[in-house]
Design a protein around this motif. Sequence first.
Motif, short mmCIF file in Angstrom:
data_model
loop_
_atom_site.label_atom_id
_atom_site.label_comp_id
_atom_site.label_asym_id
_atom_site.label_seq_id
_atom_site.Cartn_x
_atom_site.Cartn_y
_atom_site.Cartn_z
N MET A 34 0.83 -1.21 0.00
CA MET A 34 0.00 0.00 0.00
C MET A 34 0.87 1.27 0.00
O MET A 34 1.68 1.46 0.91
CB MET A 34 -0.91 0.01 1.23
CG MET A 34 -2.02 1.05 1.16
SD MET A 34 -3.22 0.70 -0.15
CE MET A 34 -3.93 -0.85 0.46
N ARG A 36 1.61 4.39 1.13
CA ARG A 36 1.17 5.30 2.20
C ARG A 36 1.37 6.77 1.79
O ARG A 36 0.61 7.64 2.23
CB ARG A 36 1.97 4.98 3.47
CG ARG A 36 1.28 5.40 4.77
CD ARG A 36 1.96 4.76 5.98
NE ARG A 36 1.16 4.90 7.18
CZ ARG A 36 1.29 5.90 8.05
NH1 ARG A 36 2.18 6.84 7.85
NH2 ARG A 36 0.51 5.96 9.11
N PHE A 39 -1.52 8.86 0.56
CA PHE A 39 -2.60 9.20 1.48
C PHE A 39 -2.24 10.35 2.42
O PHE A 39 -3.00 10.63 3.35
CB PHE A 39 -3.00 7.96 2.28
CG PHE A 39 -3.68 6.90 1.46
CD1 PHE A 39 -5.06 6.86 1.35
CD2 PHE A 39 -2.93 5.97 0.76
CE1 PHE A 39 -5.69 5.90 0.57
CE2 PHE A 39 -3.55 5.00 -0.02
CZ PHE A 39 -4.92 4.97 -0.12
N SER A 90 -7.33 9.87 6.72
CA SER A 90 -6.68 10.01 5.41
C SER A 90 -7.22 9.02 4.39
O SER A 90 -7.05 9.21 3.18
CB SER A 90 -5.18 9.78 5.55
OG SER A 90 -4.92 8.41 5.84
N TYR A 92 -6.10 5.87 4.45
CA TYR A 92 -5.07 4.83 4.33
C TYR A 92 -5.49 3.51 4.97
O TYR A 92 -5.41 2.45 4.35
CB TYR A 92 -3.75 5.32 4.95
CG TYR A 92 -2.69 4.24 5.02
CD1 TYR A 92 -1.99 3.86 3.88
CD2 TYR A 92 -2.38 3.62 6.23
CE1 TYR A 92 -1.02 2.86 3.94
CE2 TYR A 92 -1.41 2.63 6.29
CZ TYR A 92 -0.73 2.25 5.14
OH TYR A 92 0.23 1.26 5.20
N CYS A 96 -6.33 -0.27 3.42
CA CYS A 96 -5.76 -1.53 3.90
C CYS A 96 -6.88 -2.52 4.25
O CYS A 96 -6.81 -3.71 3.92
CB CYS A 96 -4.88 -1.29 5.11
SG CYS A 96 -3.35 -0.38 4.75
N ARG A 120 -8.80 9.63 -2.76
CA ARG A 120 -7.57 8.82 -2.71
C ARG A 120 -7.88 7.35 -2.96
O ARG A 120 -7.13 6.65 -3.65
CB ARG A 120 -6.88 9.01 -1.36
CG ARG A 120 -6.28 10.38 -1.15
CD ARG A 120 -5.77 10.53 0.27
NE ARG A 120 -5.25 11.87 0.51
CZ ARG A 120 -5.48 12.58 1.60
NH1 ARG A 120 -6.27 12.08 2.57
NH2 ARG A 120 -4.97 13.78 1.75
N GLN A 124 -6.63 4.96 -6.16
CA GLN A 124 -5.93 3.69 -5.99
C GLN A 124 -6.74 2.50 -6.51
O GLN A 124 -6.31 1.36 -6.39
CB GLN A 124 -5.59 3.48 -4.51
CG GLN A 124 -4.58 4.47 -3.94
CD GLN A 124 -3.24 4.39 -4.67
OE1 GLN A 124 -2.73 3.31 -4.94
NE2 GLN A 124 -2.66 5.55 -4.97
#
Length: 217
Positions: A34, A36, A39, A90, A92, A96, A120, A124
């Motif tokens: 991922m 990061r 993010f 964020s 993130y 996940c 975001r 992704q």
Amino acid sequence: MSIDFARARENMVEQQIRPWDVLDVRVLDTLARMPREAFVAESLRGLAYADTALPLGHGETMLKPVLEGRILQALLPTATESVLEIGAGSGYLTACLARLAREVVAIERHADLAEAAQARLAAQGFGNASVRAADALDWNPGRSFDVICVGAAVASIPARFVEWLNPGGRMFVVHGHSPAMDAALVHRTVNGSRVESLFETDLPYLAGAEPVPAFTL
């Protein structure tokens, strides 16, 4: 000087997360893949993999990577499970969770943070995660979930959160009083719920879930 984010990501996993007993293969693979840095704000990308909480605005922060790793390992959502995330921040941790689970519904109290997190996630390629602006203490999902992740602390565990769990479901939540709070896994049972203590930590409180001030004479 450009930053080697792939190397920074590898170092985060090997030097921060593994040493804190996060050893589940699916979790480590998710964190290793991922990005990061995608993010966080442009100005903070150099700190994306640092062992520190990062500011998001409105006094909110992005959790430390080690804590995110512990949360993911505690919850371990599977590809058939639904997740509710309270406090998307964020986006993130939302991402996940979405990589591990069937679907993620995330709420965020601040509309601008919710909008940025959704953007975001879309960038992704996550089609199984959505972020909406809502206050968890004044919102009803109208459904239940297999897994709930609470991204901020509560003085005491709200009964309404537990009610949103499916039977056999589990919720990660940090509760108690700063600076010695208990990170716990709440299991929804046929007869109610049980709380499994995981580790001690300290997080900012969810808005409206702070301790009631004690008055002394």
